[in-house]
Write an enzyme that holds these catalytic residues in place. Sequence first.
Site, PDB file in Angstrom:
ATOM      1  N   TYR A  40      51.992  74.272  60.802  1.00  0.00           N
ATOM      2  CA  TYR A  40      52.167  72.894  60.343  1.00  0.00           C
ATOM      3  C   TYR A  40      53.630  72.479  60.426  1.00  0.00           C
ATOM      4  O   TYR A  40      53.956  71.376  60.894  1.00  0.00           O
ATOM      5  CB  TYR A  40      51.658  72.754  58.906  1.00  0.00           C
ATOM      6  CG  TYR A  40      51.782  71.353  58.357  1.00  0.00           C
ATOM      7  CD1 TYR A  40      51.022  70.314  58.877  1.00  0.00           C
ATOM      8  CD2 TYR A  40      52.657  71.069  57.312  1.00  0.00           C
ATOM      9  CE1 TYR A  40      51.128  69.021  58.380  1.00  0.00           C
ATOM     10  CE2 TYR A  40      52.773  69.782  56.806  1.00  0.00           C
ATOM     11  CZ  TYR A  40      52.006  68.764  57.334  1.00  0.00           C
ATOM     12  OH  TYR A  40      52.122  67.486  56.848  1.00  0.00           O
ATOM     13  N   SER A  73      57.068  64.944  58.454  1.00  0.00           N
ATOM     14  CA  SER A  73      56.908  65.327  57.057  1.00  0.00           C
ATOM     15  C   SER A  73      58.081  66.194  56.651  1.00  0.00           C
ATOM     16  O   SER A  73      58.715  66.828  57.498  1.00  0.00           O
ATOM     17  CB  SER A  73      55.606  66.127  56.882  1.00  0.00           C
ATOM     18  OG  SER A  73      55.580  66.808  55.640  1.00  0.00           O
TER      19      SER A  73
END
Length: 325
Positions: free
Chosen positions: A186, A160
Amino acid sequence: MTHTPQKPIGSGFGPASTADEVIRGISLTGKTVVVTGGASGIGIETVRAFRSAGARVIVPARDTAKAKAALATMPDVIVEVMDLPEPTAIDRFASRVLSLTDKLDVLVNNAGVMAEPLTRDARGYEMQFAANHLGHFQLTCRLWPALVRAEGARVVALSSYGHRRAGIDFRDPHFERREYDRWVAYGRAKTANALFAVALDSIGRQWNVRAFAVHPGGIATPLACHMLPSEIEASQIFDAEGKPVIDPENNKKTPEQGAATSVWCATSPQLAGMGGVYCADCDIAIALPSDGSAEMHGVRPHAIDPISAGRLWQLSEQLTDATLD
């Protein structure tokens, strides 16, 4: 095989391309594909595209009844139980896959969690790192014999642009010494996914197993379930009426568009002989000049650094007791 440059190749596709468009004209008849997280979000669209091209698709799921319901319009998709933070469950699933097929042509490590409150698995490992990276690392190792036998397999790791939030902290990967920050965690996990592709490709290319990391885009999916209302508002992924904003050029995509880069990396003949790169918008992404770049497109240096990739591979082997064999 030479190293693939981290720069666009002019694929002819772009941010608005869909999974159906990039797989058009490609036959996967006789091919076997595994898609983790294939029963929700962009995973369903990824499965749909592979299936439309004739592939036999296997989807692991923690809740198989829920997964089968989500995939009800595709009853030939094989659903098997697996939970990424559970090492024994990964081993059982891999054994089941190896009993179903001699070779695995495509593995899409699509499943993930995002911005969870601090949670640890049974081993004490921080959950975002454990589920997003370590579980997929172990799964890939267990399925390795079938990937090699495919003689041209591809592994796709869902990263991502969130990788920009943090690199890997090799001294404290599980937030045992520093205060937990769910977005930093994350970012670490998404950097790990990108570095995994770099390392796997460097190892696998001699067996013609190539790996790619993918930024799918910003898509309104269940992945956002841990986001606070203020974070959702700041992300501008929904309009005033609560409907998803679709603006592919600015990273806001439909699930069909979000699945496109994964499907392109897994199947495109344009990538023959290539690998170890971070892709977005159905092309190899640009390499940004520094980790401090404010550019939202492209990949930061820390996520494609081969030395960090090697260190992460060694750490992952130690943490999972899994190796390629």
